[in-house]
Design a protein around this motif. Structure first.
Motif, mmCIF file in Angstrom:
data_model
loop_
_atom_site.group_PDB
_atom_site.id
_atom_site.type_symbol
_atom_site.label_atom_id
_atom_site.label_comp_id
_atom_site.label_asym_id
_atom_site.label_seq_id
_atom_site.Cartn_x
_atom_site.Cartn_y
_atom_site.Cartn_z
ATOM 1 N N GLN A 1 5.987 5.344 5.529
ATOM 2 C CA GLN A 1 5.401 5.655 4.234
ATOM 3 C C GLN A 1 6.175 6.775 3.520
ATOM 4 O OE1 GLN A 1 1.239 6.995 4.200
ATOM 5 N NE2 GLN A 1 2.013 8.304 2.538
ATOM 6 N N GLN B 1 0.836 -1.207 0.000
ATOM 7 C CA GLN B 1 0.000 0.000 0.000
ATOM 8 C C GLN B 1 0.868 1.253 0.000
ATOM 9 O OE1 GLN B 1 -3.458 0.702 1.479
ATOM 10 N NE2 GLN B 1 -4.265 -1.284 0.881
ATOM 11 N N ALA C 1 -3.034 6.115 12.538
ATOM 12 C CA ALA C 1 -1.769 5.565 12.037
ATOM 13 C C ALA C 1 -0.680 5.817 13.072
ATOM 14 C CB ALA C 1 -1.398 6.252 10.736
ATOM 15 N N GLN D 1 2.428 1.728 -3.372
ATOM 16 C CA GLN D 1 1.434 2.253 -4.322
ATOM 17 C C GLN D 1 1.204 3.740 -4.084
ATOM 18 O OE1 GLN D 1 -1.779 -0.520 -3.466
ATOM 19 N NE2 GLN D 1 -1.841 -1.082 -5.616
ATOM 20 N N TYR D 2 1.067 4.096 -2.806
ATOM 21 C CA TYR D 2 0.817 5.490 -2.493
ATOM 22 C C TYR D 2 2.039 6.350 -2.844
ATOM 23 C CZ TYR D 2 -0.851 9.672 -0.283
ATOM 24 O OH TYR D 2 -1.265 10.949 -0.075
ATOM 25 N N ARG E 1 2.932 6.670 14.416
ATOM 26 C CA ARG E 1 3.879 7.603 13.797
ATOM 27 C C ARG E 1 4.876 6.871 12.890
ATOM 28 N NH1 ARG E 1 8.256 11.432 16.767
ATOM 29 N NH2 ARG E 1 8.716 12.771 15.001
ATOM 30 N N TYR E 2 5.315 5.684 13.364
ATOM 31 C CA TYR E 2 6.325 4.973 12.562
ATOM 32 C C TYR E 2 5.756 4.561 11.210
ATOM 33 C CZ TYR E 2 4.338 0.276 13.178
ATOM 34 O OH TYR E 2 3.523 -0.808 13.124
ATOM 35 N N ARG E 3 4.422 4.324 11.156
ATOM 36 C CA ARG E 3 3.826 3.935 9.880
ATOM 37 C C ARG E 3 3.880 5.093 8.890
ATOM 38 N NH1 ARG E 3 0.018 0.040 8.492
ATOM 39 N NH2 ARG E 3 0.219 1.086 6.492
ATOM 40 N N VAL E 4 3.600 6.294 9.404
ATOM 41 C CA VAL E 4 3.605 7.462 8.513
ATOM 42 C C VAL E 4 5.041 7.781 8.102
ATOM 43 C CG1 VAL E 4 2.896 9.860 8.252
ATOM 44 C CG2 VAL E 4 1.513 8.316 9.619
#
Lengths: 816, 245
Positions: free
Chosen positions: A334, A7, A326, A10-11, A328-331
């Motif tokens: 990303q 994901q 979300a 893709q983003y 923070r580590y996910r953002v």
């Protein structure tokens, strides 16, 4: 995990394509930063890391010879090599080779080519098989001159024999001697040292056709001319090898105390460039890596500042993600994936840049190097790892801080689309300022280094070398290689002199052992005689052998005295001409004219008949070295250079000169036939290469800093559009607003310039000894570079500032 | 209502909450002495003039910010002193947000925007698809799944935001001026949608300064200068009448 990563990818792709111009600018900047790094690594990879295409390369070791008080070098004398091979059991054997040049007779005429003289165990120990035919073996004859055979390299066979398989068994003429081609090696085999290859391999016992002194070299225990590489025996280690070598050394020291006293040999890990000492190699690698690393840092700073500005634009999106839960580590992940994708594309562009740069570098190498350098970059495992590593590192460098900063937002105000809370905004602005200052200080530093180097090159080019380099042609022949005896050499030289002098457009022809700017130096010890003909203290001096009319031909001045005449070539009353520097060194306070010199290799006293002006005998830096000139005949030598003074462009006479030589003996090859202006240019190769590299990198840094500044200022003023609208609606003049926006940007740039100049002061101290007539704080460079930087920065800031200051205030307010 | 309170534990339980902001050496008290309980299935409106602290209170309820003082229990768990990541996890699981300015991500289409909270919950793709499609059908946006926010009207954008708030089946939906950027027709439609969701059992907390919409909620909490000054509870029949009026 994989699903969420996919994901993010893709983003990331969506983000890159949606903001295509920005993505392109980031890719461009990072590619410019990664490109020089990849180029450098590509060269290191070819030179240092690529293992030779031989059997079990991990079993190979280098051997270093240690002489008292000296650093270990990969050298061996031929007799020592033979003795070690006879006695060593912890090694399968030690092979030896030496890079030489030979005149190879080809249908299009003789040509000097790099060849490799190799011991008979060379191919056996490397465990390589020929593509066609065979190679020479350990068992073959060791008697000098007994193996007139050659093994061709694949590239030579491909280029010169059009891959003709029937070449095996044919004869080829090297230095006038017939040699039988016995084999062709596979394409990937370049020799024992990876990148340093050869056109062909000859048995070492055939040195006589390469070097007339070879009989002496094959028995001398003083002449360290062989590069050794060894293969470990089964179960042997470096320790066990070195213990055994110490024993053999002891025996040889006892047996040959005059030559071997204090000499030891040690096996060390295999190196592709054993002849460059470890410390020098590390310094070169470190210095070059530092400079290209700085470029990457400038590029990353530039992009980081840009991303920080863009993070402000993406504040709402990031806040929504965080508000929706979300972590923070996910953002951050990303954002980092987006950065990594950009960096990967930039790495690919950087790799393509490196392919081009290596080709350019290879083309700019001087033609005359004694080996064939294989610098072809390839995408092997090392290169792939480095490219990926560079992408990963640069994405961390330019992306991590902006990503962390972007996710440290005040969620509440971001979601309400209110201005960012003071603390976060100030921190973001401080970080942006930090990156701008970093990129400017590094760019100024690199540009100052480039400026100093260019000035050094300019000075070197413009130094009067003490002779007239225009309309001079030089070429070298070595008659000894073609079996000429001394009388025959003299006869040939006289005839060639006469033939050349008779050519239309030729003014005069002289012979010299080492003509000006040739890079060659021969030293000897001399002492002056006093009035009572007692020899004084010995002084080291350089010398050359010349024929009458030398100074007039090269356009140099004799301050006093006269040129040599044919009568001076007699051994009965030896004469010598010395330069000013030598006169000053040996005859302090007295007149050197008419005095006598003692030369150790001669019992005679040499009378000084003239004092010549100092000239750049071996290089621009050698102007002030003591130098003397001896007439040919008093000290005959092989390998002489003909110097031809022409009336017009000497390059036009090259074909005529070649034709004349071919008339006299078609097998004789001309070595290094070139105009003197080309010789001078070649002698400045290192300095020119340094100047081109540093100025190229400096300009790259400048370009990156300018792009970075433009990008950051464009984004920053866009974010201040509301403020600008308010100011305009309150009656501010656009000109005043431009000044306001410019002054805040220029403040940072001036700080960057000052820091960069500080760094340059330190680097200038280190660099100035290498540069001719350039001080470490050369005022011209130290003033021009910051002025240039400031001017460009003003432009980079002015255009976005002007654009913003001219917006319709209502539009700006509505936009917010 | 009393009956409900006796039977259930509150979803939101705030006791003596204070919030102050400091900057440039000046400390501003935004909320003080807030005691608030919201029960499952309640439709609460936080009302008051501009600057009274409505949005600050909503940000504390939604764990977008932490209180300076006081205790806060969400669904029975103490959430007063959690770190950022813990707060994120609870927001994701327990709270659905609807903002005045929609806060949709412009680069994502309707489906992806609504899917986002489920992505952060690591819900498998197949289940995500089913849930997103179901919730979009619920708010009447099934036909617009592939559209991007810029291709939608304000009302459609807010419906998407409502769907995003509902998709994780949160304990409470927080709506901060959900009609603030809409014309009255679209605003009414959104309020009707929230009303419908409440009818289906959703717990909703609405912040608004528009008196027209206060009456959609069965309970109104009035704030002034950071303090709760009064609370009205409207009987459902009266509420319906007022809405029709």
């Amino acid at each position: 995990m994989i699903d969420s990563l996919w994901q993010d990818i893709q983003y990331g792709f969506v983000q890159i394509t949606r903001r295509f111009k920005l993505s392109l600018a980031i890719i461009f900047c990072i590619a410019l930063g990664i490109g020089p790094n990849t180029t450098l690594f590509s060269m290191f990879n070819s030179l240092l890391l690529n293992e030779p295409a031989v059997m079990a390369p991990e079993q190979l070791v280098s051997i270093h010879k240690y002489r008292p008080g000296k650093e270990g070098l990969p050298t061996f004398t031929y007799p020592d090599l033979v003795d070690f091979n006879d006695q060593v059991s912890q090694l399968e054997g030690i092979l030896g080779f030496s890079y030489q040049s030979a005149s190879v007779s080809m249908p299009e005429g003789p040509e000097m080519l790099p060849v490799e003289m190799a011991t008979s165990n060379f191919f056996d120990l490397l465990g390589v098989q020929p593509l066609y035919g065979e190679t020479f073996h350990r068992q073959t004859s060791q008697a000098p001159g007994s193996m007139p055979v050659v093994v061709l390299s694949y590239s030579f066979w491909q280029q010169r024999f059009a891959e003709d398989k029937s070449v095996v068994g044919r004869k080829i003429k090297l230095n006038g001697s017939d040699m039988t081609i016995i084999g062709v090696m596979p394409a990937d085999f370049t020799g024992a040292l990876g990148a340093f290859g050869s056109k062909m391999w000859l048995p070492m016992v055939m040195m006589n056709i390469i070097d007339p002194d070879s009989p002496a070299r094959l028995i001398s225990r003083n002449d360290n001319w062989i590069i050794p590489v060894a293969r470990l025996a089964k179960n042997a280690t470096l320790e066990s090898v070195n213990q055994e070598m110490a024993t053999i050394d002891s025996k040889l020291q006892a047996q040959y105390p005059e030559t071997n006293e204090g000499n030891t040999h040690r096996a060390v890990p295999y190196s592709n460039i054993p002849f460059i000492p470890e410390t020098a190699r590390s310094m070169v690698v470190f210095g070059a890596s530092l400079v290209v690393g700085l470029i990457l840092l400038v590029a990353c700073s530039s992009v980081a500042a840009l991303l920080l500005s863009r993070a402000t634009e993406r504040r709402q999106e990031i806040s929504v993600r965080l508000a929706l839960g979300a972590p923070r580590y996910r953002v951050v992940r990303q954002l980092m994936i987006e950065n990594l994708m950009l960096a990967l594309v930039a790495s690919v562009v950087g790799f393509i840049f490196s392919l081009w740069a290596v080709v350019v570098f290879k083309q700019s190498l001087p033609a005359e190097i004694p080996f064939q350098l294989s610098l072809d970059p390839s995408l092997d495992a090392n290169m792939l790892l480095y490219t990926l590593g560079a992408a990963f590192l640069s994405s961390l460098l330019f992306g991590l801080v902006p990503a962390l900063q972007a996710t440290k937002t005040d969620l509440f105000s971001a979601l309400k689309e209110q201005p960012q809370a003071g603390g976060t905004q100030v921190q973001s602005s401080k970080l942006r300022s930090f990156f701008l200052i970093t990129q400017f200080s590094l760019s100024v530093f690199l540009l100052v280094i480039a400026g100093l180097t260019i000035k050094g090159l300019h000075n070197s080019v413009n130094i009067n070398p003490g002779f007239d380099a225009t309309n001079l042609l030089t070429f070298k022949t070595d008659l000894s290689l073609y079996g000429y005896l001394d009388d025959e050499k003299t006869a040939y030289s006289q005839r060639l002199n006469h033939e050349l002098a008779s050519l239309a457009g030729v003014e005069s022809v002289v012979i010299s052992r080492t003509p000006p700017m040739s890079g060659d130096k021969t030293a000897t010890l001399v002492s002056s005689f006093n009035e009572a003909m007692e020899a004084g203290e010995e002084t080291r001096t350089f010398y050359s052998i010349i024929t009458p009319g030398y100074f007039a031909t090269i356009g140099a001045k004799l301050l006093r005295g006269r040129e040599f005449t044919l009568d001076d070539q007699s051994y009965l009353s030896p004469k010598v001409i010395i330069n000013q520097a030598m006169a000053k060194t040996l005859f302090v306070g007295t007149d050197a004219m008419g005095k006598y010199l003692s030369v150790p290799s001669s019992d005679d006293a040499f009378e000084i008949i003239a004092i010549a002006e100092n000239i750049a005998n071996s290089s621009i830096g050698s102007m002030d070295e003591p130098y003397m000139y001896i007439p040919l005949g008093q000290r005959f030598d092989h390998g002489l250079v003909y110097v031809v003074r022409t009336e017009q462009d000497p390059a036009l006479l090259i074909d005529n000169v070649k034709a004349k030589i071919a008339e006299l003996n078609p097998d004789i090859a001309l070595n290094m036939i070139e105009t003197m202006t080309d010789t001078v240019s070649r002698s400045l190769f290192s300095l020119r290469a340094l100047a081109i590299a540093t100025s190229g990198l400096g300009l790259l840094a400048l370009l990156l800093a300018t792009i970075g500044t433009y990008g950051v200022v464009s984004y920053s003023v866009k974010l201040r559009q509301h403020e600008i609208g308010v100011r305009l609606s309150l009656g501010a003049q656009p000109r005043a607003l431009v000044f306001m926006l410019m002054s805040s940007g220029l403040k940072l740039i001036i700080i960057g310039c000052v820091l960069g100049l500080g760094l340059s002061f330190v680097a200038g101290e280190l660099l100035s000894p290498m540069l001719s007539g350039v001080g470490p704080r050369d005022p011209l460079v130290f003033i021009l570079v910051p002025l240039f930087m400031l001017s460009l920065s003003c432009l980079a800031i002015y255009f976005p500032a002007r654009k913003t200051s001219r917006v319709d205030p209502m539009l700006a307010l509505r936009y917010e | 209502m009393k009956n409900k309170k006796q039977q259930l534990s509150p979803v939101i339980n705030m006791q003596n909450i204070q919030k102050h902001f400091s900057g440039n050496g000046v400390e501003t008290l935004a909320l003080s002495g807030i005691n608030l309980e919201i029960y499952p299935g309640e439709y609460t409106a936080i009302c008051g003039p501009s600057g009274c602290g409505k949005s600050t209170l909503l940000s504390l309820i939604g764990l977008l910010d932490g209180a300076s003082q006081g205790s806060y229990q969400l669904n029975g768990a103490d959430v007063s002193s959690l770190n950022l990541n813990q707060r994120s996890a609870i927001r994701n699981r327990e709270i659905g947000f609807i903002f005045q300015n929609f806060n949709l991500i412009g680069d994502l289409n309707v489906f992806k925007n609504v899917e986002l909270p489920l992505v952060y919950q690591s819900v498998p793709a197949k289940e995500r698809k089913e849930r997103v499609e179901a919730v979009l059908a619920r708010v009447g946006m099934s036909e617009r799944m592939a559209h991007f926010p810029t291709q939608l009207s304000g009302g459609q954008q807010q419906r998407t935001a409502v769907a995003r708030a509902l998709v994780t089946d949160p304990a409470i939906i927080l709506a901060d001026e959900p009609t603030g950027n809409l014309d009255s027709e679209q605003g009414n439609a959104i309020m009707s949608l929230l009303d419908k969701l409440h009818g289906e059992g959703a717990t909703i907390c609405l912040v608004t300064h528009d008196p027209r919409y206060n009456n959609y909620a069965e309970r109104q909490i009035n704030l002034l200068d950071g303090k709760i000054i009064s609370e009205n509870i409207t009987d459902s029949s009266v509420r319906l009448n007022k809405k029709s009026a």
